[in-house]
Write a protein that holds these residues in place. Structure first.
Motif, PDB file in Angstrom:
ATOM      1  N   VAL A   1       0.812  -1.102   0.081  1.00 14.81           N
ATOM      2  CA  VAL A   1       0.029  -0.136   0.088  1.00 14.81           C
ATOM      3  C   VAL A   1       0.958   1.148   0.055  1.00 14.81           C
ATOM      4  N   SER A   2       2.067   1.248   0.959  1.00 20.57           N
ATOM      5  CA  SER A   2       2.728   2.513   0.890  1.00 20.57           C
ATOM      6  C   SER A   2       3.414   2.498  -0.424  1.00 20.57           C
ATOM      7  N   SER A   3       3.772   1.529  -1.276  1.00 17.05           N
ATOM      8  CA  SER A   3       4.692   1.732  -2.462  1.00 17.05           C
ATOM      9  C   SER A   3       3.805   2.032  -3.585  1.00 17.05           C
ATOM     10  N   VAL A   4       2.687   1.516  -3.752  1.00 18.88           N
ATOM     11  CA  VAL A   4       1.612   1.682  -4.850  1.00 18.88           C
ATOM     12  C   VAL A   4       0.808   2.945  -4.819  1.00 18.88           C
ATOM     13  N   THR A   5       0.561   3.586  -3.750  1.00 17.01           N
ATOM     14  CA  THR A   5       0.007   4.838  -3.701  1.00 17.01           C
ATOM     15  C   THR A   5       0.651   5.983  -4.260  1.00 17.01           C
ATOM     16  N   PRO A   6      -0.056   6.824  -4.554  1.00 16.67           N
ATOM     17  CA  PRO A   6       0.761   8.368  -5.186  1.00 16.67           C
ATOM     18  C   PRO A   6       1.669   8.961  -4.240  1.00 16.67           C
ATOM     19  N   GLY A   7       2.656   9.384  -4.479  1.00 18.84           N
ATOM     20  CA  GLY A   7       3.770   9.845  -3.568  1.00 18.84           C
ATOM     21  C   GLY A   7       4.679  10.451  -4.889  1.00 18.84           C
ATOM     22  N   PRO A   8       5.771  11.251  -4.055  1.00 14.66           N
ATOM     23  CA  PRO A   8       6.824  11.829  -4.837  1.00 14.66           C
ATOM     24  C   PRO A   8       7.482  10.684  -6.015  1.00 14.66           C
TER      25      PRO A   8
ATOM     26  N   ARG B   1      12.142   1.405 -20.381  1.00 19.84           N
ATOM     27  CA  ARG B   1      13.631   0.987 -20.338  1.00 19.84           C
ATOM     28  C   ARG B   1      14.349   1.985 -19.691  1.00 19.84           C
ATOM     29  N   ALA B   2      14.332   3.198 -20.092  1.00 18.13           N
ATOM     30  CA  ALA B   2      15.379   4.400 -19.832  1.00 18.13           C
ATOM     31  C   ALA B   2      14.968   4.789 -18.284  1.00 18.13           C
ATOM     32  N   THR B   3      13.619   4.422 -17.665  1.00 22.78           N
ATOM     33  CA  THR B   3      13.477   4.528 -16.357  1.00 22.78           C
ATOM     34  C   THR B   3      13.925   3.370 -15.408  1.00 22.78           C
ATOM     35  N   LEU B   4      14.340   2.272 -15.895  1.00 23.78           N
ATOM     36  CA  LEU B   4      14.720   1.427 -15.115  1.00 23.78           C
ATOM     37  C   LEU B   4      15.942   1.617 -14.077  1.00 23.78           C
ATOM     38  N   PRO B   5      16.740   2.319 -14.267  1.00 19.98           N
ATOM     39  CA  PRO B   5      17.943   2.739 -13.040  1.00 19.98           C
ATOM     40  C   PRO B   5      16.869   3.457 -12.125  1.00 19.98           C
ATOM     41  N   HIS B   6      16.115   4.316 -12.570  1.00 17.78           N
ATOM     42  CA  HIS B   6      15.273   5.205 -11.604  1.00 17.78           C
ATOM     43  C   HIS B   6      14.623   4.273 -10.588  1.00 17.78           C
ATOM     44  N   MET B   7      13.828   3.230 -11.161  1.00 18.26           N
ATOM     45  CA  MET B   7      13.056   2.156 -10.482  1.00 18.26           C
ATOM     46  C   MET B   7      14.193   1.465  -9.387  1.00 18.26           C
ATOM     47  N   VAL B   8      15.026   0.878  -9.778  1.00 17.87           N
ATOM     48  CA  VAL B   8      16.115   0.169  -9.176  1.00 17.87           C
ATOM     49  C   VAL B   8      16.660   0.992  -8.043  1.00 17.87           C
ATOM     50  N   GLY B   9      16.834   2.283  -8.412  1.00 18.40           N
ATOM     51  CA  GLY B   9      17.550   3.185  -7.407  1.00 18.40           C
ATOM     52  C   GLY B   9      16.560   3.494  -6.103  1.00 18.40           C
ATOM     53  N   ILE B  10      15.222   3.690  -6.614  1.00 15.13           N
ATOM     54  CA  ILE B  10      14.444   3.615  -5.536  1.00 15.13           C
ATOM     55  C   ILE B  10      14.187   2.697  -4.609  1.00 15.13           C
ATOM     56  N   SER B  11      14.292   1.455  -5.053  1.00 12.75           N
ATOM     57  CA  SER B  11      14.147   0.237  -4.138  1.00 12.75           C
ATOM     58  C   SER B  11      15.476   0.033  -3.540  1.00 12.75           C
ATOM     59  N   VAL B  12      16.397   0.333  -3.967  1.00  9.18           N
ATOM     60  CA  VAL B  12      17.740   0.195  -3.192  1.00  9.18           C
ATOM     61  C   VAL B  12      17.916   1.116  -2.066  1.00  9.18           C
ATOM     62  N   GLY B  13      17.372   2.570  -2.473  1.00  9.90           N
ATOM     63  CA  GLY B  13      17.215   3.576  -1.535  1.00  9.90           C
ATOM     64  C   GLY B  13      16.483   3.361  -0.466  1.00  9.90           C
ATOM     65  N   VAL B  14      15.327   2.636  -0.666  1.00  9.10           N
ATOM     66  CA  VAL B  14      14.370   1.995   0.232  1.00  9.10           C
ATOM     67  C   VAL B  14      14.895   1.465   1.145  1.00  9.10           C
ATOM     68  N   PHE B  15      15.352   0.247   0.604  1.00  7.66           N
ATOM     69  CA  PHE B  15      16.219  -0.899   1.400  1.00  7.66           C
ATOM     70  C   PHE B  15      16.999  -0.038   2.466  1.00  7.66           C
ATOM     71  N   ILE B  16      18.163   0.607   1.965  1.00  5.18           N
ATOM     72  CA  ILE B  16      18.936   1.324   2.827  1.00  5.18           C
ATOM     73  C   ILE B  16      18.379   2.171   3.901  1.00  5.18           C
TER      74      ILE B  16
ATOM     75  N   VAL C   1       8.153   8.620   6.340  1.00  9.51           N
ATOM     76  CA  VAL C   1       6.854   7.916   6.893  1.00  9.51           C
ATOM     77  C   VAL C   1       6.824   6.377   7.015  1.00  9.51           C
ATOM     78  N   MET C   2       6.957   6.048   5.786  1.00 12.58           N
ATOM     79  CA  MET C   2       6.825   4.502   5.401  1.00 12.58           C
ATOM     80  C   MET C   2       7.878   3.642   6.415  1.00 12.58           C
ATOM     81  N   ALA C   3       9.269   4.065   6.401  1.00 12.24           N
ATOM     82  CA  ALA C   3      10.038   3.648   7.326  1.00 12.24           C
ATOM     83  C   ALA C   3       9.901   3.687   8.711  1.00 12.24           C
TER      84      ALA C   3
END
Length: 196
Positions: A15-22, A37-52, A122-124
């Motif tokens: 819910v916190s990942s799929v809902t609208p936000g920045p 395809r060009a947005t893939l690094p952006h997506m993976v960066g978000i997930s790695v950043g969320v993990f950290i 807020v999610m973390a």
């Protein structure tokens, strides 16, 4: 981790990942302006950043922010300023050829943005204050951070995919400018809960 806690955390992560936000609004705009395809690094960066971020909060950064509220205030205003900068970039993205010449947010830019992203904080903090016991062991903290990153990547990818599907509808420069202006306004509006 009990099965009940696992499913509760998974649902919260979804819910916190799929809902609208920045993040999701920027991925939607990037999908339109640059393609999936060009947005893939952006997506993976978000997930790695969320993990950290989650791992850091779970290991004690959240307690530090409670003890030094001025640090949280600085992060909040840095996040607001950076979000305004990103909104300006989205609003001023030009016609399709101009937008393709500009590069989408990089892996490192997206990962670093999580440190000033109000929704990510807020999610973390919500994950560790609402679902996990105080002083959870490092295995539980890392497991939670991994769970959020694994749930996050496919859910945020939906926003970039939707944007890439809108791409052909927005080939007319006027429509693209209107779309980008709307995304910029929504990004700025996403600051309202944080600043109130």
């Amino acid at each position: 981790m009990s099965t009940q806690l696992f499913f509760a955390l998974t649902l919260f992560a979804f819910v916190s990942s799929v809902t609208p936000g920045p993040n999701n609004l920027m991925l939607l705009a990037s999908g339109v302006n640059h393609g999936f395809r060009a947005t893939l690094p952006h997506m993976v960066g978000i997930s790695v950043g969320v993990f950290i971020l989650l791992a850091s909060v779970g290991m004690g950064l959240g307690l530090l922010l409670e003890q030094i509220p001025q640090l949280y205030l600085v992060l909040k205003w840095l996040g607001a300023a950076y979000l305004l900068y990103l909104a300006w970039g989205v609003a001023t993205a030009g016609a399709p050829k101009d937008a393709e010449a500009k590069r989408p947010i990089s892996f490192w830019g997206a990962a670093g943005f999580q440190w000033v992203n109000p929704k990510a904080w807020v999610m973390a903090v919500g994950a560790f204050s609402s679902y996990l016991p105080a002083h959870s062991g490092s295995a539980l903290v890392l497991g939670t951070a991994i769970l959020f990153a694994v749930v996050n990547l496919p859910t945020i990818s939906l926003w970039a995919l939707f944007g890439s599907r809108l791409r052909h509808w927005l080939r007319i420069p006027h429509y693209r400018r209107v779309f980008n202006a709307l995304m910029a306004v929504l990004l700025v509006a996403s600051l309202a809960p944080m600043l109130s």
